[in-house]
Design a protein around this motif. Structure first.
Motif, PDB file in Angstrom:
ATOM      1  N   SER B 185      69.115   6.906  34.081  1.00  0.00           N
ATOM      2  CA  SER B 185      69.192   7.957  35.084  1.00  0.00           C
ATOM      3  C   SER B 185      68.231   9.090  34.752  1.00  0.00           C
ATOM      4  CB  SER B 185      70.622   8.483  35.154  1.00  0.00           C
ATOM      5  OG  SER B 185      70.618   9.814  35.562  1.00  0.00           O
ATOM      6  N   ARG B 187      67.959  11.942  36.071  1.00  0.00           N
ATOM      7  CA  ARG B 187      68.632  13.251  36.117  1.00  0.00           C
ATOM      8  C   ARG B 187      69.186  13.628  34.748  1.00  0.00           C
ATOM      9  NH1 ARG B 187      70.489  15.295  41.021  1.00  0.00           N
ATOM     10  NH2 ARG B 187      72.249  16.174  39.901  1.00  0.00           N
ATOM     11  N   ARG B 188      69.869  12.650  34.134  1.00  0.00           N
ATOM     12  CA  ARG B 188      70.479  12.924  32.839  1.00  0.00           C
ATOM     13  C   ARG B 188      69.386  13.138  31.793  1.00  0.00           C
ATOM     14  NH1 ARG B 188      73.069   8.688  30.145  1.00  0.00           N
ATOM     15  NH2 ARG B 188      73.604   9.487  28.098  1.00  0.00           N
ATOM     16  N   LEU B 191      67.963  16.549  32.007  1.00  0.00           N
ATOM     17  CA  LEU B 191      68.866  17.556  31.455  1.00  0.00           C
ATOM     18  C   LEU B 191      68.786  17.575  29.931  1.00  0.00           C
ATOM     19  CD1 LEU B 191      70.695  19.466  32.955  1.00  0.00           C
ATOM     20  CD2 LEU B 191      72.618  17.980  32.416  1.00  0.00           C
ATOM     21  N   VAL B 192      68.823  16.372  29.327  1.00  0.00           N
ATOM     22  CA  VAL B 192      68.746  16.295  27.860  1.00  0.00           C
ATOM     23  C   VAL B 192      67.409  16.842  27.380  1.00  0.00           C
ATOM     24  CG1 VAL B 192      68.682  14.727  25.897  1.00  0.00           C
ATOM     25  CG2 VAL B 192      70.341  14.365  27.724  1.00  0.00           C
TER      26      VAL B 192
END
Lengths: 334, 288
Positions: B185, B187-188, B191-192
């Motif tokens: 993903s 998106r994840r 973020l990370v």
């Protein structure tokens, strides 16, 4: 169209008559704010000549600072009139613009990379001004040598009204240049280049010539704007006229207004200047930095929610509504 | 004529400065490479973290390592906040607008810091030794940050190459669409990545406070330099950014000794501009 024209005419008449309007004590202050709006809107317009074709420069402070310092130092040291000094300044800016734009075009430095190269150029000009402190005054800046009284030759006047009309004319001239370019073949060529350089070159558009040309024009106008601002403030400073800070401010104002329309840069500049003046008056000296904090916050919000700029979004909306009614009208009686 | 000992000292300082610049550049380059957005305000996040250390250590008297931990945590939180609040709504916008949104953040952070803490320069005082090696002055306030910075970069390298998440991050940097097709993903991962980028900003802040005093416009001193190092090294190219950091640091220090501090930066920036034309893909790549 007629309504817009009428409103425009009334606004222009008001601007022309401003010095005679019964405003009392506010007049001097209002003149000051309007002069700043005109000069920075002119500079923003010069930036948008490049920006609208995807040449996003983050270093217009380079041309601004180069222009302002050239004219100011020529006047201070050799008494050369800023009329000629401004011409020299514009020529130097054209030269610098070409030196940057030619290799950028030849080596296909575009997008982020173009932004960062121009940002570096802006910083180089700022740092050179500071490094050559013996004759540029370093980071303390330099004041213009005062002429005896009002002088057309020295472009120095005690009365703000003169500067007001001069900046109004400058601003209108800027709009005229924008309009001329917008209606020329160069615009189509530049748009094609902005979309796809390779495709543009394949249909016979001379990519480098157009890019260097538009950069030179934008640089020259920016330098002229720098000279105009210096004459009004009669002081130059590397941090307010060159480098990353002022370069970003120019871009912000234009993007806020909308860089693809004639009046976008003006609307954006007027709004940012009016906003910072308003916040400065309301918050005063009690909360140093608060005005700028709100300004920064609003910029982020505007970019997220109105990416086409205020004027651009409004113009889009009007166009859509009008198209909607036209479609409805033509669909009616068949 | 300049005494060679000064040049040697400048060269040593260049290496020590390069270590810190490399840490700054790697954090920004990670974000740049993965999310494809330049955080113009990256060094301003570092500035906020420096204030965190200043207040915890100098004002409240907490131990340095606790202050450093606070700065790291704050950096990671800020990284996540920037991504969630500013970057993710405009992921699909024009590159100009993305650049400008973080530019707006730059204005916001600088002026909010001015509002909260005034423009005073604030210094954390450490009583650390310094050594004299054959006439070259080597203070621990420079050596310790350098060593920590190198260790942090090795840890980042191991994370990126040896863990599943790190591999996914590198995969996104290489090919966004293909990675999504492989079931990771984005998106994840974004973020990370933003959190790690923020963490690096926090660490850089913790190390910079050893040598520099903090003020609201601190970002202007290192910001432009940091983007240039990222581009000079090549987008998302970690070894390239590492080498570029030391090249720029040496130019700044040595030219600074020979001419002046400003000329050091001028020459470094001009080298950057010329290199953009000669090696647009970064120092370590060959021109196609």
């Amino acid at each position: 169209v007629t309504l817009a024209r009428g409103a425009g005419a009334v606004l222009l008449a008001l601007l022309l008559l401003e010095p005679w309007l019964p405003l009392g004590d506010v007049r001097q202050y209002l003149l000051h704010v309007l002069i700043q709006i005109f000069v920075w809107a002119f500079i923003g317009g010069a930036w948008s000549l490049m920006g609208r074709f995807g040449l996003v420069s983050l270093g217009h402070g380079a041309f601004l600072g180069l222009g302002a310092y050239t004219a100011a130092l020529l006047w201070n040291f050799w008494g050369l009139t800023p009329w000629l000094g401004g011409l020299v300044a514009a020529l130097l800016a054209v030269l610098l613009g070409a030196v940057v734009a030619y290799p950028c075009s030849r080596f296909q430095v575009v997008g982020h990379y173009f932004g960062l190269v121009t940002l570096a150029v802006g910083e180089v000009v700022r740092l050179l001004i500071i490094a050559e402190r013996d004759w540029t005054g370093g980071s303390l800046g330099v004041s213009l040598r005062p002429a005896q009284g009002d002088s057309l030759l020295a472009m120095q006047f005690a009365d703000k009204t003169v500067f007001y009309y001069a900046s109004l004319v400058l601003w209108l001239a800027g709009l005229l240049v924008w309009r001329r370019l917008d209606r020329s073949m160069a615009r189509s060529a530049m748009e094609a280049i902005g979309e796809d350089e390779t495709a543009a070159a394949s249909v016979g558009i001379h990519v480098t010539r157009f890019k260097v040309g538009i950069t030179a024009l934008s640089a020259a106008l920016t330098a002229v704007g720098g000279v105009a601002y210096t004459q009004y403030i009669s002081y130059v400073n590397p941090d307010t006229l060159a480098g990353i800070g002022v370069s970003l401010r120019i871009v912000f104002a234009v993007v806020l207004g909308g860089m693809y329309s004639l009046l976008g840069p003006t609307v954006g500049t007027a709004l940012t200047i009016a906003l910072s003046e308003y916040l400065r008056i309301v918050l005063g000296l009690k909360f140093i930095g608060m005005a700028e904090t709100i300004y920064g916050l609003l910029l982020i919000l505007f970019i997220i929610f109105l990416p086409a700029g205020i004027y651009g979004s409004l113009a889009d909306l009007v166009a859509r509504v009008r198209r909607g009614t036209m479609v409805a009208g033509s669909a009616g009686p068949a | 004529v300049i005494d060679p000992i000064f040049l040697a000292e400048a060269a040593l300082n260049g290496i020590l400065l390069g270590g810190i610049l490399a840490l700054l550049a790697l954090g920004l380059n990670l974000i740049f490479g993965v999310i494809d957005i330049v955080w113009i305000a990256y060094v301003d996040l570092v500035m906020i973290c420096m204030y965190a250390i200043y207040f915890t250590v100098q004002v409240y008297g907490w131990p340095v390592w606790v202050g450093g931990g606070v700065a790291l945590a704050l950096g990671a939180l800020l990284g996540i906040a920037v991504h969630v609040l500013i970057i993710s709504p405009i992921l699909g916008s024009a590159a100009v607008n993305q650049l400008l949104a973080t530019g707006g953040l730059l204005f916001f952070l600088q002026s909010f810091a001015t509002f909260l803490w005034s423009t005073d320069h604030r210094t954390v005082r450490f009583s650390l030794p310094s050594w004299d090696i054959g006439g070259i002055f080597l203070p621990a306030t420079r050596l310790i940050p350098f060593v920590i910075s190198i260790v942090a970069m090795v840890v980042l390298y191991l994370f990126l190459t040896r863990t599943y998440m790190g591999t996914a991050i590198r995969a996104v940097a290489q090919d966004r669409e293909a990675t999504a097709l492989m079931g990771a993903s984005p998106r994840r991962i974004y973020l990370v990545t933003s959190a790690i980028g923020g963490l690096m900003a926090g660490l850089a802040g913790a190390l910079l406070i050893f040598q520099y005093s903090v003020h609201p416009f601190f970002g202007g001193q290192f910001g432009p330099l940091t983007f240039m190092i990222c581009v000079l090294g090549g987008l998302g190219n970690m070894p390239g950014a590492f080498v570029a950091s030391f090249v720029m640091a040496e130019i700044i220090q040595i030219a600074g000794v020979i001419w002046s501090t400003e000329m050091g930066y001028v020459i470094a920036f001009v080298v950057f501009i010329v290199m953009m034309f000669v090696r647009p893909g970064g120092l370590l790549t060959r021109r196609q």
